[in-house]
Design an enzyme around this catalytic site. Sequence first.
Site, PDB file in Angstrom:
ATOM      1  N   ASP A   1     -71.279  10.093  -0.377  1.00 53.79           N
ATOM      2  CA  ASP A   1     -71.611   8.787  -1.125  1.00 53.79           C
ATOM      3  C   ASP A   1     -72.681   8.003  -0.680  1.00 53.79           C
ATOM      4  O   ASP A   1     -73.353   7.280  -1.435  1.00 53.79           O
ATOM      5  CB  ASP A   1     -70.413   7.833  -1.461  1.00 53.79           C
ATOM      6  CG  ASP A   1     -69.381   8.468  -2.360  1.00 53.79           C
ATOM      7  OD1 ASP A   1     -69.656   9.653  -2.845  1.00 53.79           O
ATOM      8  OD2 ASP A   1     -68.248   7.864  -2.442  1.00 53.79           O
TER       9      ASP A   1
ATOM     10  N   ARG B   1     -79.002  16.476 -28.201  1.00 52.56           N
ATOM     11  CA  ARG B   1     -77.920  15.672 -27.834  1.00 52.56           C
ATOM     12  C   ARG B   1     -77.950  14.548 -26.900  1.00 52.56           C
ATOM     13  O   ARG B   1     -79.040  14.646 -26.172  1.00 52.56           O
ATOM     14  CB  ARG B   1     -76.858  16.654 -27.163  1.00 52.56           C
ATOM     15  CG  ARG B   1     -76.302  17.557 -28.274  1.00 52.56           C
ATOM     16  CD  ARG B   1     -75.340  18.564 -27.718  1.00 52.56           C
ATOM     17  NE  ARG B   1     -74.496  19.356 -28.687  1.00 52.56           N
ATOM     18  CZ  ARG B   1     -74.126  20.397 -28.425  1.00 52.56           C
ATOM     19  NH1 ARG B   1     -74.337  21.311 -27.292  1.00 52.56           N
ATOM     20  NH2 ARG B   1     -73.394  20.945 -29.426  1.00 52.56           N
TER      21      ARG B   1
ATOM     22  N   ARG C   1     -68.022   5.970  -5.682  1.00 50.30           N
ATOM     23  CA  ARG C   1     -67.030   5.049  -5.879  1.00 50.30           C
ATOM     24  C   ARG C   1     -67.309   3.582  -6.130  1.00 50.30           C
ATOM     25  O   ARG C   1     -67.172   3.001  -7.073  1.00 50.30           O
ATOM     26  CB  ARG C   1     -66.087   4.897  -4.904  1.00 50.30           C
ATOM     27  CG  ARG C   1     -65.229   6.252  -4.548  1.00 50.30           C
ATOM     28  CD  ARG C   1     -64.331   6.214  -3.186  1.00 50.30           C
ATOM     29  NE  ARG C   1     -63.198   5.150  -3.677  1.00 50.30           N
ATOM     30  CZ  ARG C   1     -62.056   5.871  -4.366  1.00 50.30           C
ATOM     31  NH1 ARG C   1     -61.992   7.169  -4.603  1.00 50.30           N
ATOM     32  NH2 ARG C   1     -60.997   5.279  -4.425  1.00 50.30           N
TER      33      ARG C   1
ATOM     34  N   HIS D   1     -66.112  17.204  -7.635  1.00 52.03           N
ATOM     35  CA  HIS D   1     -66.068  17.654  -6.391  1.00 52.03           C
ATOM     36  C   HIS D   1     -66.936  19.080  -6.022  1.00 52.03           C
ATOM     37  O   HIS D   1     -67.313  19.518  -4.829  1.00 52.03           O
ATOM     38  CB  HIS D   1     -64.568  18.446  -6.024  1.00 52.03           C
ATOM     39  CG  HIS D   1     -63.542  17.345  -6.058  1.00 52.03           C
ATOM     40  ND1 HIS D   1     -63.248  16.565  -7.222  1.00 52.03           N
ATOM     41  CD2 HIS D   1     -63.156  16.590  -4.755  1.00 52.03           C
ATOM     42  CE1 HIS D   1     -62.268  15.685  -6.769  1.00 52.03           C
ATOM     43  NE2 HIS D   1     -62.187  15.440  -5.452  1.00 52.03           N
ATOM     44  N   LEU D   2     -67.735  19.534  -7.247  1.00 52.26           N
ATOM     45  CA  LEU D   2     -68.810  20.251  -6.902  1.00 52.26           C
ATOM     46  C   LEU D   2     -69.801  19.835  -6.105  1.00 52.26           C
ATOM     47  O   LEU D   2     -70.504  20.427  -5.246  1.00 52.26           O
ATOM     48  CB  LEU D   2     -69.453  20.841  -8.406  1.00 52.26           C
ATOM     49  CG  LEU D   2     -68.598  21.682  -9.224  1.00 52.26           C
ATOM     50  CD1 LEU D   2     -69.306  21.625 -10.597  1.00 52.26           C
ATOM     51  CD2 LEU D   2     -68.551  23.235  -8.660  1.00 52.26           C
TER      52      LEU D   2
ATOM     53  N   ARG E   1     -69.255  18.010  -3.472  1.00 56.05           N
ATOM     54  CA  ARG E   1     -68.977  18.217  -2.199  1.00 56.05           C
ATOM     55  C   ARG E   1     -68.854  19.473  -1.461  1.00 56.05           C
ATOM     56  O   ARG E   1     -68.749  19.650  -0.354  1.00 56.05           O
ATOM     57  CB  ARG E   1     -67.461  17.510  -2.052  1.00 56.05           C
ATOM     58  CG  ARG E   1     -67.390  15.810  -2.318  1.00 56.05           C
ATOM     59  CD  ARG E   1     -66.619  15.347  -1.523  1.00 56.05           C
ATOM     60  NE  ARG E   1     -65.221  15.786  -1.249  1.00 56.05           N
ATOM     61  CZ  ARG E   1     -63.972  15.324  -1.525  1.00 56.05           C
ATOM     62  NH1 ARG E   1     -64.170  14.066  -1.992  1.00 56.05           N
ATOM     63  NH2 ARG E   1     -62.954  15.716  -1.298  1.00 56.05           N
TER      64      ARG E   1
HETATM   65  O1  F6P Z   1     -65.866   9.434  -0.498  1.00 52.77           O
HETATM   66  C1  F6P Z   1     -66.437  10.360  -1.322  1.00 52.77           C
HETATM   67  C2  F6P Z   1     -65.768  10.704  -2.524  1.00 52.77           C
HETATM   68  O2  F6P Z   1     -66.524  11.879  -2.759  1.00 52.77           O
HETATM   69  C3  F6P Z   1     -65.726   9.593  -3.961  1.00 52.77           C
HETATM   70  O3  F6P Z   1     -66.871   9.492  -4.286  1.00 52.77           O
HETATM   71  C4  F6P Z   1     -64.587  10.120  -4.543  1.00 52.77           C
HETATM   72  O4  F6P Z   1     -64.284   8.969  -5.152  1.00 52.77           O
HETATM   73  C5  F6P Z   1     -63.827  10.588  -3.633  1.00 52.77           C
HETATM   74  O5  F6P Z   1     -64.386  11.021  -2.505  1.00 52.77           O
HETATM   75  C6  F6P Z   1     -62.641  11.488  -4.199  1.00 52.77           C
HETATM   76  O6  F6P Z   1     -61.906  12.196  -3.100  1.00 52.77           O
HETATM   77  P1  F6P Z   1     -60.594  13.118  -3.151  1.00 52.77           P
HETATM   78  O7  F6P Z   1     -60.862  13.655  -4.817  1.00 52.77           O
HETATM   79  O8  F6P Z   1     -60.789  14.076  -2.277  1.00 52.77           O
HETATM   80  O9  F6P Z   1     -59.398  12.022  -2.997  1.00 52.77           O
END
Ligand code: F6P
Length: 372
Positions: free
Chosen positions: A153, A188, A197, A296-297, A299
């Site tokens: 983030d 589209r 967040r 999550h892709l 991350r």
């Molecule tokens: O802090 C990083 C982050 O990727 C946020 O943007 C996201 O809200 C959060 O982690 C989600 O984390 P998890 O799904 O692992 O609880």
Amino acid sequence: MSARLSNKIERIAICTGGGDAPGLNAVIRAVVLAAQRRKWECYGIRDGFNGLLLPERYRGNGLIRLDNEAVRGITHLGGTILGTTNRNNPLHFPITDKDGNVSEVDRSDELVHAFQLHQLDALISVGGDGSLAIANVLAQKGLRVIGVPKTIDNDLDRTVATFGFDTAVSFATEALDRLHTTAESHNRIMVVEVMGRYAGWIALHAGVAGTADVILIPEIPFDLNKVVEKINEREANERKFTIVVVAEGAKPIDGDISLLGTEIGHAERLGGIGAKVAVELAQMTNKDTRVVVLGHLLRGGSPTPHDRLLSLRFGAAAVRALAEGQSGIMVALDPPTVNYVPLEEATSRMKNVPLDCDTMLTAREVGICFGD
Ligand code: F6P
């Protein structure tokens, strides 16, 4: 409780906490190799602090001995070989009584004691705002602690960048490139939800680099009427498709952030704003609209060269800081160098997107709409 700080460092521990980010393994490798050069033994704590607070869950004692062999060939790997968790914060550790009621206890003193028990002279804590706030408390209790800033983030203060951010932006930008062709073929609206967040760094950087038409970020509550104006303006110019990037923490001017749920002992789970925006835009414009959640892709996967290098630099700098006798600090990118900043300062506020920063100005100059 105040821990005894041994003057000499012989054994150090490293832990990775909070959501994972590409580059964690590169930090671990740099720490281990730099520690070995100083003849320090290095141990990894399993799953955040679980390895020390819940050792019964692990074979052995929740610590992994890290040597050259253990960190061979991991620089390019996503995830963390130590495991991580965003549960079981030692300062608010959840306990369940026999009736199933959950309450929280502060287990930080126990943690300090566990360091003494295992004769660990120092901790390198790799994490985001939550993990570094814990690191700060441990430092105040006398542990020798160095923090390393991690989060896709990019919302940690006092560092120009965290590792993981560049990888997330690269992936999101590639996704936008791919979505452009299909959006244009079908005329589209394509809404793309990205993580972020409380700060819109990923949405802003990927949105500008990937030439989005609309970017919605937590820092600017949005008005969908403004977005519709932008879509209509494009239609009038024969641009029949629109790409909207929305950060998970963005919210409408008259509404709230979109939550998927709340769990005890866990941060609120954000998500769903992309779908809400897509439904409303479809109704307001009568255009075919689709939503893609990158989630999550962003991350996962291999860190970019930029993030690998930053991670290696942070890991090596953390060991140098310990060797210089530092504690209670975070290593921070301050181009062209890596500096040390007090953990207290790094964790006292969030790094939001400044609305007058150059990237925001650039976005506005090229006609990107922020829903304001
Ligand atoms: O802090 C990083 C982050 O990727 C946020 O943007 C996201 O809200 C959060 O982690 C989600 O984390 P998890 O799904 O692992 O609880």
